[in-house]
Design an enzyme around this catalytic site. Structure first.
Site, PDB file in Angstrom:
ATOM      1  N   THR A   5       0.771  -1.146  -0.048  1.00 54.59           N
ATOM      2  CA  THR A   5      -0.119  -0.298  -0.144  1.00 54.59           C
ATOM      3  C   THR A   5       0.998   1.447  -0.010  1.00 54.59           C
ATOM      4  O   THR A   5       2.372   1.527  -0.066  1.00 54.59           O
ATOM      5  CB  THR A   5      -0.940  -0.379   1.135  1.00 54.59           C
ATOM      6  OG1 THR A   5      -0.322  -0.192   1.969  1.00 54.59           O
ATOM      7  CG2 THR A   5      -2.029  -1.141   1.394  1.00 54.59           C
ATOM      8  N   ASP A   6      -0.017   2.427   0.029  1.00 52.59           N
ATOM      9  CA  ASP A   6       1.109   4.162  -0.178  1.00 52.59           C
ATOM     10  C   ASP A   6       1.210   4.866   0.916  1.00 52.59           C
ATOM     11  O   ASP A   6       1.113   5.988   1.220  1.00 52.59           O
ATOM     12  CB  ASP A   6      -0.338   4.907  -1.311  1.00 52.59           C
ATOM     13  CG  ASP A   6      -0.298   3.976  -2.505  1.00 52.59           C
ATOM     14  OD1 ASP A   6       1.424   3.132  -3.185  1.00 52.59           O
ATOM     15  OD2 ASP A   6      -0.962   4.209  -3.049  1.00 52.59           O
ATOM     16  N   SER A  62       1.596   8.631   4.996  1.00 52.57           N
ATOM     17  CA  SER A  62       0.514   8.551   3.581  1.00 52.57           C
ATOM     18  C   SER A  62       1.485   8.945   3.184  1.00 52.57           C
ATOM     19  O   SER A  62       2.249   9.951   2.712  1.00 52.57           O
ATOM     20  CB  SER A  62      -0.349  10.081   4.129  1.00 52.57           C
ATOM     21  OG  SER A  62      -0.852   9.556   2.139  1.00 52.57           O
ATOM     22  N   ARG A  63       2.249   7.785   2.489  1.00 49.38           N
ATOM     23  CA  ARG A  63       3.226   7.809   1.200  1.00 49.38           C
ATOM     24  C   ARG A  63       2.675   9.101  -0.384  1.00 49.38           C
ATOM     25  O   ARG A  63       4.138   9.475  -1.006  1.00 49.38           O
ATOM     26  CB  ARG A  63       3.797   7.228   0.413  1.00 49.38           C
ATOM     27  CG  ARG A  63       4.677   6.213   1.866  1.00 49.38           C
ATOM     28  CD  ARG A  63       5.379   4.919   0.725  1.00 49.38           C
ATOM     29  NE  ARG A  63       5.258   4.388   2.101  1.00 49.38           N
ATOM     30  CZ  ARG A  63       4.920   2.910   2.488  1.00 49.38           C
ATOM     31  NH1 ARG A  63       3.243   2.490   1.893  1.00 49.38           N
ATOM     32  NH2 ARG A  63       4.944   1.883   3.332  1.00 49.38           N
ATOM     33  N   VAL A  64       1.072   9.426  -0.227  1.00 43.77           N
ATOM     34  CA  VAL A  64       1.020  10.572  -1.014  1.00 43.77           C
ATOM     35  C   VAL A  64       1.549  11.632  -0.254  1.00 43.77           C
ATOM     36  O   VAL A  64       1.034  13.188  -0.959  1.00 43.77           O
ATOM     37  CB  VAL A  64      -0.632  10.654  -1.760  1.00 43.77           C
ATOM     38  CG1 VAL A  64      -0.860  11.260  -2.449  1.00 43.77           C
ATOM     39  CG2 VAL A  64      -0.752   8.773  -2.664  1.00 43.77           C
TER      40      VAL A  64
END
Length: 504
Positions: free
Chosen positions: A333-334, A359-361
């Protein structure tokens, strides 16, 4: 002897001359048990192919051995006997898709279980197929508002992202996703809730809740109860994902929630044990990573703007996020949202642990207004928790540390949120404005929630056109708006009456 050879060759020639559509490959059932059977004779069968049985049952090929194929049966009520004829269909298992599924509750077989009559489907799609490549996708840069402040501010989710929700039993994981579904009303987002191994009572309660709040009209619920066959629990997330992909193919934004993938992994492990597959780490089969990666990789935002967002849920024990299945999912997941049992028991709801969540975003999925107001919030919360540990040991703190402690306490209070109550990004930005510009310093801790929510209502009602609508349209807080908000906040501070004094 020569005559026999000629007869055989003539027979082979006549078979070759027959049209292919008239030929059927059939096999014989050699073993049945535990809702699984082994069939001999289906030489050309492929993995996940749908097989028809003479008695009316159907099954899915789950293993290809040297002499036999292992098939899991779709219907546990239709008996299959040894020496029964099984026939290849040349097709894989398909699920009904269409906009008419919205507002319905279906099972893994695509059959309605809500008592609302027959299901109208636009088409039937295979539950697994080739996913869009990198060229067809676009970066995640649009916010998916959950309405939960602790998530939208600290671990923002973008449309097309895959964000794992992780936590112990009874820490509010399902409550968080229900609030997210409720908040999508009027936001052009279609929701799919996949229940894996849940109790029927829980599903009925959720359906009623969504119906009462007008959220069922844009939601599909797909359920495989705990009492159902393991095959159903294995198939149901792929069915939900396929329906989400159909919505995305129609140019819509879709959100699919898998609740939860721990039960999915357990169901797959049971299937693998029945197939006599060798167990690996923690007794799971070696391809359990592939099981979830091929499911979650299907989420994403396409170049045409439509998206499929995935929120998988995984349950852990004793806050151990290093277990096999959770670490698998975290690498796929991101980012992940960690719900902490300790925070939950302290009354912090939702119990989002900001230090262990990521959260990688990140900021790419946030509006400018939220980004400006929450710039240093994560750092302030980290400092607060560190100082809190010192304060608990009776350590004397200096004035700077005391101020940080008081500010962190107010930040934690702002992030608390009642269940089924969601805030728009404008509401969140206004609340964070009060914290950032020190308008909460004189407010007592028990009054923080009332002060912030009443301030938002005050701005919304008195300054709707001047401030609220401008932020909503621009998604930003300009210097001019900030100056106006300072004036409004001073004005409201004089008008605010604490709930204790007015009988509320």
């Amino acid at each position: 002897m020569e005559k026999n050879i000629n007869l055989v060759s003539l027979f082979e020639q006549s078979l070759r001359d027959l049209p292919e559509e008239k030929l059927e490959e059939i096999g014989i059932v050699v073993q049945v048990g535990d809702n699984i059977c082994r069939v001999h004779g289906l030489t050309n069968a492929v993995y996940h192919e749908l097989i028809d049985f003479e008695g009316g049952n159907q099954g899915i090929v789950m293993q290809l051995d040297e002499d036999t194929v292992s098939i899991f049966l779709l219907h546990s009520t239709i008996p299959v006997n040894e020496r029964e004829v099984a026939k290849r269909t040349g097709s894989v298992f398909k699920t009904p898709v269409g906009m008419h599924l919205l507002g319905r509750v279906i099972n893994a077989m695509g059959e309605p279980i809500d008592g609302l009559g027959e299901l109208k489907a636009d088409d039937r799609w295979p539950i697994e197929w080739e996913i869009p490549g990198i060229i067809e996708r676009s970066p995640v840069n649009q916010s998916l508002e959950t309405g939960t402040m602790a998530v939208d501010v600290l671990v923002p989710i973008g449309r097309g992202q895959r964000e794992l929700i992780i936590g112990n039993r009874n820490t509010g994981k399902t409550s968080l996703v229900i609030d997210t579904i409720l908040h999508q009303r009027g936001k052009n987002m279609l929701c799919i809730y996949v229940a894996i191994g849940q109790r029927q009572a829980n599903i009925a309660r959720m359906v009623r809740l969504l119906q009462e709040n007008g959220a069922l009209e844009y939601t599909v619920i797909i359920s495989a109860e705990a009492s159902e066959a393991v095959l159903n629990q294995y198939l149901v997330p792929y069915v939900g994902c396929t329906i989400g992909e159909y919505f995305r193919a129609q140019g819509k934004d879709a959100l699919v929630i898998y609740d939860d993938l721990t039960n999915h992994a357990v169901a797959y492990r049971e299937m693998s044990l029945l197939l006599r597959r060798a167990p690996g780490r923690e007794a799971y089969p070696g391809d359990v990573f592939y099981l979830h990666s091929r499911l979650l990789e299907r989420a994403g935002k396409l170049a045409d703007g439509s998206s499929l967002t995935a929120l998988p849920i995984v349950q852990i024990q004793s806050d151990d996020i290093t277990a096999y299945i959770p670490t698998n999912l975290m690498s796929i997941t991101d980012g992940h949202i960690f719900l902490d049992t300790q925070l939950f028991n302290q009354g912090v709801r939702p119990a989002v642990n900001a230090e262990n969540s990521v959260s990688r975003v990140g900021g790419a999925a946030q509006t400018k207004a939220i980004k400006k107001m929450s710039k240093s919030l994560r750092l302030e919360l980290a400092q607060y928790h560190e100082l809190l540990d010192f304060a608990q040991f009776g350590t004397e703190l200096d004035d700077v540390a005391k101020r940080r402690l008081a500010r962190g306490e107010r930040a934690m209070e702002i992030l608390k949120q009642p269940q089924y109550v969601t805030y728009s990004f404008v509401d969140q930005a206004l609340m964070l404005f009060l914290l950032r510009y020190d308008f909460l310093e004189e407010v007592k801790i028990p009054q923080i929630h009332a002060f912030t929510t009443q301030f938002v209502s005050y701005v919304k009602s008195v300054y709707q056109d001047d401030i609220y609508a401008v932020i909503l349209e621009s998604q930003d807080l300009s210097d001019e708006i900030l100056e106006k908000l300072r004036t409004v906040a001073k004005e409201f501070s004089k008008l605010f009456v604490a709930p204790e004094t007015n009988g509320l």
